[in-house]
Write a protein that holds these residues in place. Structure first.
Motif, PDB file in Angstrom:
ATOM      1  N   PRO A  63       0.839  -1.209   0.000  1.00 16.39           N
ATOM      2  CA  PRO A  63       0.000   0.000   0.000  1.00 16.39           C
ATOM      3  C   PRO A  63       0.873   1.259   0.000  1.00 16.39           C
ATOM      4  O   PRO A  63       1.890   1.336   0.695  1.00 16.39           O
ATOM      5  CB  PRO A  63      -0.800  -0.127   1.307  1.00 16.39           C
ATOM      6  CG  PRO A  63       0.073  -0.941   2.195  1.00 16.39           C
ATOM      7  CD  PRO A  63       0.840  -1.879   1.309  1.00 16.39           C
ATOM      8  N   VAL A  64       0.489   2.244  -0.782  1.00 19.52           N
ATOM      9  CA  VAL A  64       1.179   3.533  -0.843  1.00 19.52           C
ATOM     10  C   VAL A  64       0.123   4.637  -0.819  1.00 19.52           C
ATOM     11  O   VAL A  64      -1.079   4.379  -0.955  1.00 19.52           O
ATOM     12  CB  VAL A  64       2.057   3.646  -2.104  1.00 19.52           C
ATOM     13  CG1 VAL A  64       3.191   2.634  -2.064  1.00 19.52           C
ATOM     14  CG2 VAL A  64       1.226   3.466  -3.372  1.00 19.52           C
ATOM     15  N   LEU A  65       0.595   5.859  -0.679  1.00 22.19           N
ATOM     16  CA  LEU A  65      -0.280   7.019  -0.705  1.00 22.19           C
ATOM     17  C   LEU A  65      -0.040   7.822  -1.977  1.00 22.19           C
ATOM     18  O   LEU A  65       1.004   7.708  -2.616  1.00 22.19           O
ATOM     19  CB  LEU A  65      -0.037   7.910   0.528  1.00 22.19           C
ATOM     20  CG  LEU A  65      -0.303   7.275   1.884  1.00 22.19           C
ATOM     21  CD1 LEU A  65       0.044   8.245   2.996  1.00 22.19           C
ATOM     22  CD2 LEU A  65      -1.760   6.833   2.010  1.00 22.19           C
ATOM     23  N   GLU A  66      -0.993   8.621  -2.337  1.00 22.77           N
ATOM     24  CA  GLU A  66      -0.837   9.494  -3.491  1.00 22.77           C
ATOM     25  C   GLU A  66       0.344  10.426  -3.262  1.00 22.77           C
ATOM     26  O   GLU A  66       0.499  11.013  -2.189  1.00 22.77           O
ATOM     27  CB  GLU A  66      -2.113  10.303  -3.729  1.00 22.77           C
ATOM     28  CG  GLU A  66      -3.308   9.463  -4.138  1.00 22.77           C
ATOM     29  CD  GLU A  66      -4.574  10.293  -4.272  1.00 22.77           C
ATOM     30  OE1 GLU A  66      -5.446   9.919  -5.080  1.00 22.77           O
ATOM     31  OE2 GLU A  66      -4.687  11.318  -3.564  1.00 22.77           O
ATOM     32  N   GLY A  67       1.203  10.537  -4.293  1.00 24.35           N
ATOM     33  CA  GLY A  67       2.356  11.411  -4.192  1.00 24.35           C
ATOM     34  C   GLY A  67       3.588  10.775  -3.587  1.00 24.35           C
ATOM     35  O   GLY A  67       4.640  11.419  -3.527  1.00 24.35           O
ATOM     36  N   ASP A  68       3.493   9.522  -3.128  1.00 22.59           N
ATOM     37  CA  ASP A  68       4.670   8.854  -2.555  1.00 22.59           C
ATOM     38  C   ASP A  68       5.704   8.559  -3.646  1.00 22.59           C
ATOM     39  O   ASP A  68       5.369   8.312  -4.803  1.00 22.59           O
ATOM     40  CB  ASP A  68       4.261   7.540  -1.883  1.00 22.59           C
ATOM     41  CG  ASP A  68       3.685   7.774  -0.496  1.00 22.59           C
ATOM     42  OD1 ASP A  68       3.787   8.910  -0.002  1.00 22.59           O
ATOM     43  OD2 ASP A  68       3.130   6.816   0.082  1.00 22.59           O
ATOM     44  N   SER A  69       6.956   8.563  -3.230  1.00 15.05           N
ATOM     45  CA  SER A  69       8.057   8.152  -4.101  1.00 15.05           C
ATOM     46  C   SER A  69       8.524   6.779  -3.634  1.00 15.05           C
ATOM     47  O   SER A  69       9.018   6.624  -2.514  1.00 15.05           O
ATOM     48  CB  SER A  69       9.209   9.156  -4.046  1.00 15.05           C
ATOM     49  OG  SER A  69       8.817  10.395  -4.591  1.00 15.05           O
TER      50      SER A  69
END
Length: 203
Positions: A63-69
């Motif tokens: 899982p990641v968030l919007e805008g993560d690198s």
């Protein structure tokens, strides 16, 4: 007052993370020069404490968030970074990531068996060199050749001849006792002729 100033940015960052949409990032990691999967690739979001690694067949999911690198690293391959878009309509993103070989040119290293050239020269001068011809002559001596001949196994022809002799003796035993050469008149005649010819005289 100082405490409030320090806590205000952290609250704003936490609020920003809560406002962002959670995306399930998944995909397969392959070698750039082939279609082989790359297992064990480190996949993580820096300073966020989230990460995983690719499986046996190069597959990963996290899982990641919007805008993560998202950073992809593996020993011997170039590091890659994937930026998650700020606005994503779906809650899933699938990737097929190819990683290139990271070629590192190292300086030439000269490996020496001795720490200094002087010690190496002294060791060469003090070396006791054995003449290879002396070893060859010792191995080809009559005593050594006789010892090797005694320990050498029988060849295929000798084994076949011994087998045939054994079969012949078994066939003779089926029809009676084996003949004694001492009672054979033909053997006695051959023996007498060899005495007359002088075959038994010592040379």
């Amino acid at each position: 007052m100082v405490v409030g100033i320090l806590l205000a940015p952290s609250r704003s960052f936490a609020q920003d993370d809560r406002d962002k949409k959670v995306i399930q990032l998944s995909g397969i990691i392959l070698n750039a020069d082939s279609t082989d999967a790359v297992p064990g690739v480190n996949i993580y979001v820096p300073k966020k404490g989230r990460g995983t690694s690719s499986g046996r067949f190069g597959y990963f999911s996290m899982p990641v968030l919007e805008g993560d690198s998202v950073v992809f690293t593996f020993i011997g391959l170039k590091k890659q970074t994937f930026k998650v878009p700020e606005k994503v309509e779906n809650d899933r993103i699938s990737l097929i990531l190819t990683m290139e070989v990271d070629e590192i040119a190292l300086a030439e290293i000269e490996v020496m068996p001795y720490p200094t050239e002087e010690e190496f020269k002294r060791a060469i001068v003090a070396m006791n060199v054995v003449d290879p011809m002396a070893i060859s002559r010792a191995n080809m001596s009559p005593e050594m050749l006789l010892r090797w001949a005694e320990s050498m196994p029988a060849s295929g022809g000798e084994n076949f001849r011994y087998f045939q002799q054994g079969q012949m003796l078994q066939n003779q035993d089926l029809y009676g006792p084996r003949p004694l050469r001492i009672l054979d008149p033909f053997a006695w005649s051959q023996f007498i002729r060899s005495i007359k010819r002088g075959d038994l005289k010592s040379k």
